[in-house]
Design a protein around this motif. Structure first.
Motif, mmCIF file in Angstrom:
data_model
loop_
_atom_site.group_PDB
_atom_site.id
_atom_site.type_symbol
_atom_site.label_atom_id
_atom_site.label_comp_id
_atom_site.label_asym_id
_atom_site.label_seq_id
_atom_site.Cartn_x
_atom_site.Cartn_y
_atom_site.Cartn_z
ATOM 1 N N GLN A 3 0.825 -1.194 0.000
ATOM 2 C CA GLN A 3 0.000 0.000 0.000
ATOM 3 C C GLN A 3 0.868 1.256 0.000
ATOM 4 O O GLN A 3 2.057 1.207 0.282
ATOM 5 C CB GLN A 3 -0.923 0.041 1.222
ATOM 6 C CG GLN A 3 -0.195 0.039 2.551
ATOM 7 C CD GLN A 3 -1.158 0.059 3.743
ATOM 8 O OE1 GLN A 3 -2.380 0.124 3.608
ATOM 9 N NE2 GLN A 3 -0.606 -0.003 4.932
ATOM 10 N N VAL A 4 0.229 2.370 -0.338
ATOM 11 C CA VAL A 4 0.831 3.685 -0.143
ATOM 12 C C VAL A 4 -0.087 4.455 0.797
ATOM 13 O O VAL A 4 -1.314 4.344 0.701
ATOM 14 C CB VAL A 4 1.046 4.450 -1.468
ATOM 15 C CG1 VAL A 4 2.133 3.795 -2.288
ATOM 16 C CG2 VAL A 4 -0.240 4.547 -2.274
ATOM 17 N N VAL A 5 0.515 5.229 1.677
ATOM 18 C CA VAL A 5 -0.239 5.961 2.688
ATOM 19 C C VAL A 5 0.235 7.404 2.713
ATOM 20 O O VAL A 5 1.433 7.672 2.860
ATOM 21 C CB VAL A 5 -0.059 5.327 4.080
ATOM 22 C CG1 VAL A 5 -0.825 6.132 5.124
ATOM 23 C CG2 VAL A 5 -0.536 3.877 4.077
ATOM 24 N N ALA A 97 -0.380 8.213 -5.776
ATOM 25 C CA ALA A 97 -0.578 6.962 -6.495
ATOM 26 C C ALA A 97 0.748 6.532 -7.104
ATOM 27 O O ALA A 97 1.580 7.386 -7.449
ATOM 28 C CB ALA A 97 -1.637 7.126 -7.583
ATOM 29 N N ALA A 98 0.957 5.239 -7.223
ATOM 30 C CA ALA A 98 2.230 4.693 -7.690
ATOM 31 C C ALA A 98 2.032 3.834 -8.929
ATOM 32 O O ALA A 98 1.128 2.991 -8.973
ATOM 33 C CB ALA A 98 2.875 3.873 -6.574
ATOM 34 N N ASP A 99 2.881 4.042 -9.900
ATOM 35 C CA ASP A 99 2.855 3.304 -11.166
ATOM 36 C C ASP A 99 4.165 2.551 -11.306
ATOM 37 O O ASP A 99 5.236 3.162 -11.294
ATOM 38 C CB ASP A 99 2.668 4.292 -12.312
ATOM 39 C CG ASP A 99 2.411 3.615 -13.651
ATOM 40 O OD1 ASP A 99 2.891 2.476 -13.850
ATOM 41 O OD2 ASP A 99 1.754 4.236 -14.502
ATOM 42 N N ARG A 100 4.092 1.242 -11.469
ATOM 43 C CA ARG A 100 5.319 0.434 -11.524
ATOM 44 C C ARG A 100 6.097 0.645 -12.822
ATOM 45 O O ARG A 100 7.248 0.215 -12.933
ATOM 46 C CB ARG A 100 5.014 -1.039 -11.344
ATOM 47 C CG ARG A 100 4.174 -1.667 -12.430
ATOM 48 C CD ARG A 100 4.171 -3.173 -12.295
ATOM 49 N NE ARG A 100 3.657 -3.622 -11.017
ATOM 50 C CZ ARG A 100 2.393 -3.964 -10.785
ATOM 51 N NH1 ARG A 100 1.517 -3.889 -11.767
ATOM 52 N NH2 ARG A 100 2.010 -4.383 -9.597
ATOM 53 N N ASN A 101 5.514 1.316 -13.797
ATOM 54 C CA ASN A 101 6.220 1.617 -15.041
ATOM 55 C C ASN A 101 6.999 2.922 -14.872
ATOM 56 O O ASN A 101 6.413 3.989 -14.875
ATOM 57 C CB ASN A 101 5.227 1.744 -16.195
ATOM 58 C CG ASN A 101 5.918 2.069 -17.508
ATOM 59 O OD1 ASN A 101 7.144 2.157 -17.590
ATOM 60 N ND2 ASN A 101 5.131 2.246 -18.556
ATOM 61 N N PRO A 102 8.323 2.832 -14.748
ATOM 62 C CA PRO A 102 9.084 4.058 -14.485
ATOM 63 C C PRO A 102 9.102 5.028 -15.664
ATOM 64 O O PRO A 102 9.433 6.197 -15.490
ATOM 65 C CB PRO A 102 10.494 3.533 -14.178
ATOM 66 C CG PRO A 102 10.574 2.223 -14.871
ATOM 67 C CD PRO A 102 9.184 1.649 -14.812
ATOM 68 N N TYR A 103 8.769 4.531 -16.856
ATOM 69 C CA TYR A 103 8.840 5.346 -18.065
ATOM 70 C C TYR A 103 7.468 5.849 -18.507
ATOM 71 O O TYR A 103 7.339 6.455 -19.561
ATOM 72 C CB TYR A 103 9.466 4.557 -19.205
ATOM 73 C CG TYR A 103 10.837 3.997 -18.863
ATOM 74 C CD1 TYR A 103 10.995 2.664 -18.497
ATOM 75 C CD2 TYR A 103 11.967 4.810 -18.899
ATOM 76 C CE1 TYR A 103 12.244 2.157 -18.184
ATOM 77 C CE2 TYR A 103 13.224 4.304 -18.586
ATOM 78 C CZ TYR A 103 13.347 2.986 -18.240
ATOM 79 O OH TYR A 103 14.584 2.482 -17.924
ATOM 80 N N THR A 104 6.469 5.608 -17.677
ATOM 81 C CA THR A 104 5.111 5.922 -18.115
ATOM 82 C C THR A 104 4.958 7.373 -18.506
ATOM 83 O O THR A 104 5.534 8.271 -17.896
ATOM 84 C CB THR A 104 4.088 5.558 -17.034
ATOM 85 O OG1 THR A 104 2.773 5.797 -17.553
ATOM 86 C CG2 THR A 104 4.271 6.430 -15.781
ATOM 87 N N TYR A 114 -1.113 1.443 -7.449
ATOM 88 C CA TYR A 114 -1.487 1.558 -6.037
ATOM 89 C C TYR A 114 -1.963 2.984 -5.774
ATOM 90 O O TYR A 114 -1.388 3.940 -6.303
ATOM 91 C CB TYR A 114 -0.289 1.239 -5.128
ATOM 92 C CG TYR A 114 0.331 -0.107 -5.388
ATOM 93 C CD1 TYR A 114 1.615 -0.210 -5.898
ATOM 94 C CD2 TYR A 114 -0.377 -1.283 -5.124
ATOM 95 C CE1 TYR A 114 2.191 -1.444 -6.144
ATOM 96 C CE2 TYR A 114 0.189 -2.521 -5.372
ATOM 97 C CZ TYR A 114 1.473 -2.594 -5.880
ATOM 98 O OH TYR A 114 2.033 -3.833 -6.131
ATOM 99 N N TRP A 115 -2.966 3.121 -4.923
ATOM 100 C CA TRP A 115 -3.558 4.413 -4.607
ATOM 101 C C TRP A 115 -3.697 4.545 -3.097
ATOM 102 O O TRP A 115 -4.063 3.583 -2.408
ATOM 103 C CB TRP A 115 -4.959 4.540 -5.222
ATOM 104 C CG TRP A 115 -5.003 4.454 -6.707
ATOM 105 C CD1 TRP A 115 -5.010 5.475 -7.611
ATOM 106 C CD2 TRP A 115 -5.071 3.250 -7.490
ATOM 107 N NE1 TRP A 115 -5.075 4.984 -8.895
ATOM 108 C CE2 TRP A 115 -5.111 3.623 -8.851
ATOM 109 C CE3 TRP A 115 -5.092 1.887 -7.164
ATOM 110 C CZ2 TRP A 115 -5.175 2.705 -9.889
ATOM 111 C CZ3 TRP A 115 -5.164 0.961 -8.190
ATOM 112 C CH2 TRP A 115 -5.204 1.367 -9.534
ATOM 113 N N GLY A 116 -3.439 5.753 -2.592
ATOM 114 C CA GLY A 116 -3.627 5.991 -1.178
ATOM 115 C C GLY A 116 -5.062 6.392 -0.863
ATOM 116 O O GLY A 116 -5.879 6.571 -1.771
#
Length: 125
Positions: A3-5, A97-104, A114-116
């Motif tokens: 998670q992200v908080v 929010a987190a995106d696992r694609n670093p180049y997005t 992931y969303w807080g």
């Protein structure tokens, strides 16, 4: 638990500052693209800032450019949003929010992995 908080929200007078944190647990934020969004009552969610997972390049919406900065601390597994010169119109719930694609290049809300849950920021005299 993955998670992200968010934390760091609160009430501040116009012209004041706050620093929001987006802390990850269950995974490393290294190389994740992180976005900050906000939603004010009766308004649509707005993307306000993001930091690339590949080169830490940053982007800001015109509404916050020059007042907000974004940074990451990999040792703390946290991304920060420093908000200065706050205005009443900055009042909103702020989300990361987190995106696992670093180049997005897709910085929309739904593109993330992931969303807080959000943290309230109120700017009022």
């Amino acid at each position: 638990q993955v998670q992200v908080v968010e934390s760091g929200g609160g009430s501040v007078q116009p012209g004041g500052s706050l620093r929001l944190s987006c802390a990850a647990s269950g995974f490393s934020l290294d190389y994740y693209a992180i976005g900050w969004f906000r939603q004010a009552p009766g308004k649509e969610r707005e993307g306000i800032s993001c930091i690339s997972g590949s080169d830490d390049s940053t982007h800001f919406a015109d509404s916050v450019k020059g007042r907000f900065t974004i940074s990451r601390d990999n040792a703390e597994n946290t991304v920060f949003l420093q908000m200065n010169s706050l205005k009443p119109e900055d009042t909103a719930v702020y989300y990361c929010a987190a995106d696992r694609n670093p180049y997005t290049e897709d910085h929309s809300w739904s593109a993330n992995d992931y969303w807080g849950q959000g943290t309230q920021v109120t700017v009022s005299s």
